[in-house]
Design a protein around this motif. Structure first.
Motif, short mmCIF file in Angstrom:
data_model
loop_
_atom_site.label_atom_id
_atom_site.label_comp_id
_atom_site.label_asym_id
_atom_site.label_seq_id
_atom_site.Cartn_x
_atom_site.Cartn_y
_atom_site.Cartn_z
N TYR A 1 -0.51 -2.55 -6.56
CA TYR A 1 -1.37 -3.54 -6.92
C TYR A 1 -2.54 -3.07 -7.89
O TYR A 1 -3.55 -4.74 -8.36
CB TYR A 1 -2.17 -4.34 -5.47
CG TYR A 1 -3.10 -3.36 -4.78
CD1 TYR A 1 -4.06 -3.01 -5.14
CD2 TYR A 1 -2.11 -3.14 -3.94
CE1 TYR A 1 -5.15 -2.14 -4.80
CE2 TYR A 1 -3.26 -2.33 -3.46
CZ TYR A 1 -4.36 -1.18 -3.55
OH TYR A 1 -4.82 -0.67 -2.12
N ASP A 2 -2.22 -1.89 -8.16
CA ASP A 2 -3.53 -2.24 -9.27
C ASP A 2 -2.90 -2.43 -11.25
O ASP A 2 -3.40 -1.29 -11.90
CB ASP A 2 -3.56 -0.20 -8.81
CG ASP A 2 -2.65 1.00 -8.87
OD1 ASP A 2 -1.46 0.17 -8.42
OD2 ASP A 2 -2.97 1.91 -8.74
N TRP B 1 2.39 -13.48 -8.80
CA TRP B 1 3.18 -11.76 -7.54
C TRP B 1 4.26 -11.74 -8.73
O TRP B 1 4.64 -10.53 -9.24
CB TRP B 1 3.50 -11.99 -6.85
CG TRP B 1 3.70 -10.27 -5.95
CD1 TRP B 1 5.05 -10.21 -5.85
CD2 TRP B 1 2.59 -9.43 -5.87
NE1 TRP B 1 4.83 -8.82 -5.70
CE2 TRP B 1 3.61 -8.33 -5.42
CE3 TRP B 1 1.39 -9.26 -5.60
CZ2 TRP B 1 3.79 -7.19 -5.03
CZ3 TRP B 1 1.08 -7.54 -5.36
CH2 TRP B 1 1.75 -6.64 -4.97
N LYS C 1 -4.90 -7.46 -8.38
CA LYS C 1 -5.74 -7.45 -7.39
C LYS C 1 -6.05 -8.68 -7.30
O LYS C 1 -6.41 -9.04 -6.43
CB LYS C 1 -6.47 -7.12 -8.57
CG LYS C 1 -6.39 -5.47 -9.28
CD LYS C 1 -7.25 -4.57 -9.76
CE LYS C 1 -6.94 -3.17 -9.99
NZ LYS C 1 -8.37 -2.54 -10.60
N TRP C 2 -5.51 -9.94 -7.60
CA TRP C 2 -6.44 -11.08 -7.34
C TRP C 2 -5.03 -11.62 -6.10
O TRP C 2 -6.00 -12.07 -4.95
CB TRP C 2 -5.96 -12.66 -8.34
CG TRP C 2 -6.00 -14.12 -7.68
CD1 TRP C 2 -4.82 -14.35 -7.55
CD2 TRP C 2 -7.02 -14.56 -7.03
NE1 TRP C 2 -5.05 -15.93 -7.09
CE2 TRP C 2 -6.74 -15.93 -6.66
CE3 TRP C 2 -8.52 -14.40 -7.05
CZ2 TRP C 2 -7.08 -17.07 -5.74
CZ3 TRP C 2 -9.14 -15.30 -6.29
CH2 TRP C 2 -8.76 -16.10 -5.50
N SER D 1 0.87 -1.39 0.42
CA SER D 1 -0.02 -0.22 -0.21
C SER D 1 1.06 1.42 -0.16
O SER D 1 0.08 1.98 -0.28
CB SER D 1 -0.83 -0.31 0.95
OG SER D 1 -0.59 0.41 2.63
N HIS E 1 -3.01 -4.40 -12.47
CA HIS E 1 -3.19 -6.25 -13.50
C HIS E 1 -3.54 -6.26 -12.48
O HIS E 1 -4.07 -6.41 -11.37
CB HIS E 1 -1.62 -6.06 -13.83
CG HIS E 1 -2.24 -7.29 -14.71
ND1 HIS E 1 -2.72 -9.11 -14.73
CD2 HIS E 1 -1.76 -7.85 -15.89
CE1 HIS E 1 -2.85 -9.53 -16.44
NE2 HIS E 1 -1.93 -9.10 -16.66
N ALA E 2 -4.95 -6.97 -13.51
CA ALA E 2 -6.21 -8.02 -12.25
C ALA E 2 -5.56 -9.01 -11.93
O ALA E 2 -6.04 -9.44 -10.57
CB ALA E 2 -7.15 -8.10 -13.58
N CYS F 1 -6.29 -10.86 1.57
CA CYS F 1 -7.48 -10.19 2.40
C CYS F 1 -8.12 -11.32 2.81
O CYS F 1 -8.67 -11.43 3.88
CB CYS F 1 -8.47 -9.07 2.05
SG CYS F 1 -7.26 -7.83 1.01
N LEU G 1 -4.03 -9.55 -3.72
CA LEU G 1 -4.56 -8.15 -2.55
C LEU G 1 -5.98 -9.37 -1.93
O LEU G 1 -5.63 -9.21 -1.17
CB LEU G 1 -5.15 -7.50 -3.60
CG LEU G 1 -5.13 -6.18 -2.17
CD1 LEU G 1 -4.72 -6.28 -1.17
CD2 LEU G 1 -6.29 -4.97 -3.12
N ALA G 2 -6.68 -9.64 -3.33
CA ALA G 2 -8.00 -10.48 -2.49
C ALA G 2 -6.94 -12.02 -2.00
O ALA G 2 -8.60 -12.36 -0.91
CB ALA G 2 -8.63 -10.92 -4.25
#
Length: 295
Positions: free
Chosen positions: A174-175, A235, A181-182, A169, A177-178, A188, A184-185
């Motif tokens: 993480y913004d 990653w 974002k996976w 952060s 590529h999609a 989380c 990051l998911a």
């Protein structure tokens, strides 16, 4: 009126020493180390202060015999806190020299204060790790879930995930590529589920689930291993492979940074993702073998 119960044991004195070491590290850093108003310094101060305050609370409750009046499971809370405290102090022990001793003037007074804080941070880390070692379950013992290896692994998993959140952060990583974002998911979802398990155990709420708790743990550990395996592969591909927009080499500009540069943080995320994968694999193995006698 609560009765103060005085007793002596290795666990008591380990807690007292760890608490004092964390207090000294915090006090010295506040007094003359010049680390305030910096994110790394705030993290270290929080780590030492959190460890000291929580241990003082545990000692107060146990010396006054108030365990039965606490709204948490006292079989699970002290060792859960001790494990978090050891990880916080360990992180402070690693971060502090990177940001406040690397390249500092060895003749300055603040440098001496920083060295003292670092020494006592190391001692606090050893103290809390010793407490965890003393408190953890032995074969055949009837203990709470958090005193078992899977319980302690849950604490480590959530802590590593928190460090990952900090690194991805600042700056946001993480913004682009999609697939990232996976990742990051993954961080989380697994963090939330591990935190829920800890809260259920410390709050003695595992019996409220509409399904067996042991089965839930095994299913969740399996899911977490698969999810983290994907993140461990994805990653590095999208951050260190030129074909996918990554950078395989460390920029020369990183030498001008105090502490970690953005590239170092990306590398740290990759390493910590692998660490959490190993933790979840161990969690899955132990969860499959664990026979609950008390939660």
């Amino acid at each position: 009126m609560p009765l103060v119960v005085m007793y002596s044991s290795p666990l008591l004195w380990t807690r007292v020493l760890a608490m004092l070491f964390a207090c000294v590290a915090f006090s010295v850093a506040i007094h003359g180390a010049l680390v305030m108003d910096q994110p790394a310094g705030d993290w270290c101060l929080f780590s030492w202060g959190f460890s000291f305050a929580g241990t003082a609370l545990v000692l107060l409750v146990e010396l006054c015999g108030l365990q039965a009046r606490m709204p948490v499971s006292w079989k699970n809370f002290p060792i859960t806190f001790a494990c978090y405290a050891s990880l916080f102090c360990l992180s402070a022990t690693i971060i502090f020299p990177l940001y406040f001793l690397k390249g500092s003037n060895t003749r300055s007074e603040s440098h001496d204060y920083r060295v003292v804080s670092l020494v006592f941070s190391c001692l606090a880390t050893v103290g809390y790790l010793t407490e965890v070692s003393i408190s953890k379950a032995r074969p055949g013992e009837v203990v709470g879930y958090m005193a078992t290896v899977p319980g302690l692994l849950k604490v480590c998993e959530t802590f590593v995930a928190c460090i990952i959140f900090v690194f991805i952060s600042d700056p946001i990583a993480y913004d682009s590529h999609a697939a990232l974002k996976w990742c990051l998911a993954v961080y989380c979802i697994c963090f939330i589920l591990s935190a829920v398990v800890i809260i259920l155990c410390v709050g003695e709420c595992t019996g409220c689930l509409p399904f067996p708790f042991a089965r839930f743990l095994s299913a969740y550990a399996t899911l977490a291993v698969l999810m983290y395996l994907s993140a461990t592969i994805i990653w590095p591909i999208f951050k260190f492979d030129r074909k996918h927009g990554g950078n395989p080499s460390r920029p020369s500009t990183c030498g001008r940074y105090t502490g970690l540069c953005p590239y170092d943080k990306l590398m740290a995320v990759a390493v910590l993702t692998g660490v959490n994968l190993i933790l979840y694999i161990a969690d899955l193995i132990y969860s499959a073998r664990l026979v609950f006698v008390a939660v």
